[in-house]
Write a protein that holds these residues in place. Structure first.
Motif, PDB file in Angstrom:
ATOM      1  N   SER A 334       0.807  -1.224   0.000  1.00  0.00           N
ATOM      2  CA  SER A 334       0.000   0.000   0.000  1.00  0.00           C
ATOM      3  C   SER A 334       0.841   1.275   0.000  1.00  0.00           C
ATOM      4  O   SER A 334       0.383   2.327  -0.423  1.00  0.00           O
ATOM      5  N   LYS A 335       2.096   1.179   0.457  1.00  0.00           N
ATOM      6  CA  LYS A 335       2.942   2.385   0.463  1.00  0.00           C
ATOM      7  C   LYS A 335       3.440   2.743  -0.934  1.00  0.00           C
ATOM      8  O   LYS A 335       4.012   3.820  -1.128  1.00  0.00           O
ATOM      9  N   HIS A 336       3.244   1.857  -1.896  1.00  0.00           N
ATOM     10  CA  HIS A 336       3.713   2.122  -3.263  1.00  0.00           C
ATOM     11  C   HIS A 336       2.646   2.777  -4.141  1.00  0.00           C
ATOM     12  O   HIS A 336       2.924   3.133  -5.282  1.00  0.00           O
ATOM     13  N   TRP A 337       1.413   2.908  -3.667  1.00  0.00           N
ATOM     14  CA  TRP A 337       0.384   3.606  -4.434  1.00  0.00           C
ATOM     15  C   TRP A 337      -0.376   4.547  -3.511  1.00  0.00           C
ATOM     16  O   TRP A 337      -0.190   4.517  -2.295  1.00  0.00           O
ATOM     17  N   LYS A 338      -1.231   5.371  -4.077  1.00  0.00           N
ATOM     18  CA  LYS A 338      -1.908   6.394  -3.279  1.00  0.00           C
ATOM     19  C   LYS A 338      -3.383   6.057  -3.059  1.00  0.00           C
ATOM     20  O   LYS A 338      -3.799   5.738  -1.964  1.00  0.00           O
ATOM     21  N   LYS A 339      -4.175   6.165  -4.111  1.00  0.00           N
ATOM     22  CA  LYS A 339      -5.619   5.950  -3.965  1.00  0.00           C
ATOM     23  C   LYS A 339      -6.057   4.823  -4.904  1.00  0.00           C
ATOM     24  O   LYS A 339      -5.580   4.749  -6.046  1.00  0.00           O
ATOM     25  N   PRO A 340      -7.002   3.988  -4.448  1.00  0.00           N
ATOM     26  CA  PRO A 340      -7.485   3.831  -3.067  1.00  0.00           C
ATOM     27  C   PRO A 340      -6.465   3.096  -2.218  1.00  0.00           C
ATOM     28  O   PRO A 340      -5.556   2.472  -2.763  1.00  0.00           O
ATOM     29  N   ARG A 341      -6.639   3.111  -0.947  1.00  0.00           N
ATOM     30  CA  ARG A 341      -5.632   2.531  -0.058  1.00  0.00           C
ATOM     31  C   ARG A 341      -5.696   1.009  -0.024  1.00  0.00           C
ATOM     32  O   ARG A 341      -4.689   0.347   0.230  1.00  0.00           O
ATOM     33  N   ALA A 342      -6.894   0.448  -0.263  1.00  0.00           N
ATOM     34  CA  ALA A 342      -7.050  -1.006  -0.108  1.00  0.00           C
ATOM     35  C   ALA A 342      -6.286  -1.781  -1.169  1.00  0.00           C
ATOM     36  O   ALA A 342      -5.692  -2.822  -0.882  1.00  0.00           O
ATOM     37  N   GLN A 343      -6.262  -1.306  -2.390  1.00  0.00           N
ATOM     38  CA  GLN A 343      -5.591  -2.011  -3.480  1.00  0.00           C
ATOM     39  C   GLN A 343      -5.219  -1.014  -4.569  1.00  0.00           C
ATOM     40  O   GLN A 343      -5.825   0.049  -4.669  1.00  0.00           O
ATOM     41  N   PRO A 344      -4.232  -1.336  -5.377  1.00  0.00           N
ATOM     42  CA  PRO A 344      -3.837  -0.375  -6.427  1.00  0.00           C
ATOM     43  C   PRO A 344      -4.912  -0.262  -7.497  1.00  0.00           C
ATOM     44  O   PRO A 344      -5.613  -1.222  -7.814  1.00  0.00           O
ATOM     45  N   SER A 345      -5.052   0.921  -8.033  1.00  0.00           N
ATOM     46  CA  SER A 345      -6.028   1.172  -9.099  1.00  0.00           C
ATOM     47  C   SER A 345      -5.399   0.889 -10.455  1.00  0.00           C
ATOM     48  O   SER A 345      -4.204   1.145 -10.671  1.00  0.00           O
ATOM     49  N   VAL A 346      -6.197   0.355 -11.352  1.00  0.00           N
ATOM     50  CA  VAL A 346      -5.732   0.119 -12.720  1.00  0.00           C
ATOM     51  C   VAL A 346      -5.797   1.431 -13.483  1.00  0.00           C
ATOM     52  O   VAL A 346      -6.817   2.126 -13.490  1.00  0.00           O
ATOM     53  N   TYR A 347      -4.689   1.770 -14.144  1.00  0.00           N
ATOM     54  CA  TYR A 347      -4.640   2.960 -14.981  1.00  0.00           C
ATOM     55  C   TYR A 347      -4.398   2.544 -16.439  1.00  0.00           C
ATOM     56  O   TYR A 347      -3.628   1.615 -16.695  1.00  0.00           O
ATOM     57  N   TYR A 348      -5.038   3.278 -17.350  1.00  0.00           N
ATOM     58  CA  TYR A 348      -4.974   2.933 -18.768  1.00  0.00           C
ATOM     59  C   TYR A 348      -3.998   3.863 -19.479  1.00  0.00           C
ATOM     60  O   TYR A 348      -4.120   5.095 -19.416  1.00  0.00           O
ATOM     61  N   GLN A 349      -3.030   3.229 -20.142  1.00  0.00           N
ATOM     62  CA  GLN A 349      -2.064   3.979 -20.950  1.00  0.00           C
ATOM     63  C   GLN A 349      -2.562   4.011 -22.390  1.00  0.00           C
ATOM     64  O   GLN A 349      -3.026   3.001 -22.926  1.00  0.00           O
ATOM     65  N   LEU A 350      -2.441   5.164 -23.027  1.00  0.00           N
ATOM     66  CA  LEU A 350      -2.769   5.282 -24.450  1.00  0.00           C
ATOM     67  C   LEU A 350      -1.578   4.803 -25.269  1.00  0.00           C
ATOM     68  O   LEU A 350      -0.426   5.163 -24.980  1.00  0.00           O
ATOM     69  N   ASP A 351      -1.845   3.958 -26.261  1.00  0.00           N
ATOM     70  CA  ASP A 351      -0.771   3.459 -27.128  1.00  0.00           C
ATOM     71  C   ASP A 351       0.102   4.614 -27.619  1.00  0.00           C
ATOM     72  O   ASP A 351      -0.409   5.674 -28.012  1.00  0.00           O
ATOM     73  N   GLU A 352       1.419   4.428 -27.614  1.00  0.00           N
ATOM     74  CA  GLU A 352       2.344   5.526 -27.907  1.00  0.00           C
ATOM     75  C   GLU A 352       2.180   6.069 -29.323  1.00  0.00           C
ATOM     76  O   GLU A 352       2.208   7.284 -29.546  1.00  0.00           O
TER      77      GLU A 352
END
Length: 396
Positions: A334-352
């Motif tokens: 949990s110290k490696h991510w911010k929100k939410p605290r319970a589990q890391p959130s999935v973030y979507y990267q746009l193809d380069e």
């Protein structure tokens, strides 16, 4: 100027008259003359051209030079066309080489007997969805193996046109033996531009921005789908959201995360819902674009050693991640991510490549091309942005 003598030696009229005199020297069994035809000049203008050539001639042995009325060319010229004999000659598919080999040229069916030494006809081919541009460099390139020059092969308003039979005929040959059977090239749009550039002493290739647009349009589903995307409100909102370079504000997590080291913004599913207005719209885009390789899922972790934040694709991590800056491997907690605290959130990267297309305003030429496509009748060939360069001279 009145009374002044006119020197036609170096004038276009004089050069033309000189050429006609040379013809008259070799064609003595018939009088040589000129018929003047014009669909745009008036009768007085036609007579003016006639008189100028006549003055430049100054040769009584040349023969008469006379003019015809401006309406001598019919407004609607007639063409004799035979279509029924070509109904069985359509080609449904093209090989991987994009060459139709030894096309069986149709012969006229309205004549009881065809004499190859006396009969001539023009065959016109229509390539569906690929109308060749009308240019002198393309006729012999589209049609090969026909033993014909640029006078016998042309790109026409209907397609490809070539004269028949062959230009080389021996006495007594049957018409089937001398009927032209050409190889027909079906090129890609880029090949056409390359050929025309070569004819003009240039080279051409897809530019960097053209490559971005080409790849992005292909992933979006083609030019028509790309046009629909850029014209839609959700499409514009998605582009704006990923191009947003505003820095992160403490305590605000509604616009995704902007990572300064790679100058890219990453959006969560909740961020996409806010940008696209509805959950249904966001889910539809996520499912479609993830399947097409436009959006990639991953986590954003903060390295506990060098304090670097980075996005990590799901395929590259397990229960550990390796920092790209300090290369320390660590178990994410949990110290490696911010929100939410319970589990890391999935973030979507746009193809380069898609990002580069959006960043370099690919929507402008894409929408222009799509507008032309929608208004085109039949054939529409296009290629993304090209760059043309003069050919370099080879040093000896």
């Amino acid at each position: 100027m009145a009374g002044a003598s006119v020197n036609y030696q170096n004038s276009p009229s004089g050069a033309f008259a000189h050429s006609l005199r040379r013809v008259a020297l070799y064609v003595q069994q018939h009088p040589v003359g000129v018929d003047f035809l014009s669909a745009s000049l008036s009768q007085s203008q036609v007579n003016g051209v006639k008189n100028e050539i006549a003055r430049a001639t100054e040769d009584p042995t040349f023969g008469g030079v006379f003019g015809l009325l401006a309406n001598a060319i019919p407004g609607h010229p007639l063409r004799y066309l035979e279509k029924s004999n070509a109904s069985k000659l359509s080609v449904e598919q093209v090989s991987d080489t994009r060459i139709i080999e030894l096309f069986e040229t149709p012969k006229p069916t309205s004549f009881r007997h065809i004499n190859p030494s006396k009969h001539r006809w023009i065959t016109e081919l229509e390539l569906k969805a690929q109308q060749p541009p009308r240019h002198p460099a393309l006729g012999n390139w589209y049609l090969t193996g026909a033993n014909q020059g640029t006078d016998e092969v042309r790109t026409s308003g209907r397609g490809l046109a070539y004269t028949c039979p062959s230009s080389i005929i021996f006495n007594g040959q049957d018409v089937d033996a001398v009927t032209v059977r050409p190889n027909i090239r079906v090129p890609e749009a880029l090949e056409i531009f390359e050929k025309l550039a070569e004819w003009g002493g240039l080279t051409c290739s897809i530019s960097d921005k053209g490559l971005y647009a080409q790849d992005a349009n292909a992933k979006l589903g083609g030019l028509d789908k790309a046009g629909q995307f850029f014209r839609s409100e959700p499409g514009c909102a998605l582009v704006a959201a990923y191009l947003d370079k505003a820095p992160n504000k403490k305590g605000q997590y509604s616009r995704g995360v902007y990572i300064e080291s790679d100058e890219r913004r990453y959006l969560s599913a909740a961020d996409l819902v806010r940008a696209l207005k509805t959950v249904k719209q966001a889910v539809s885009f996520i499912d479609d674009f993830a399947a097409k390789g436009i959006l990639y899922r991953g986590y954003i972790f903060h390295c506990e050693f060098c304090r670097n934040s980075a996005w990590y694709p799901l395929k590259d991590i397990s229960d550990r991640f390796s920092c790209p800056r300090c290369h320390r491997e660590q178990v994410y907690t949990s110290k490696h991510w911010k929100k939410p605290r319970a589990q890391p959130s999935v973030y979507y990267q746009l193809d380069e490549i898609v990002y580069q297309g959006f960043f370099n305003d690919m929507h402008v030429p894409t929408l222009a091309l799509d507008s032309l496509r929608r208004s085109a009748e039949g054939s529409f060939l296009y290629v993304e942005e090209l760059e043309f360069r003069k050919k370099r001279k080879q040093s000896r």
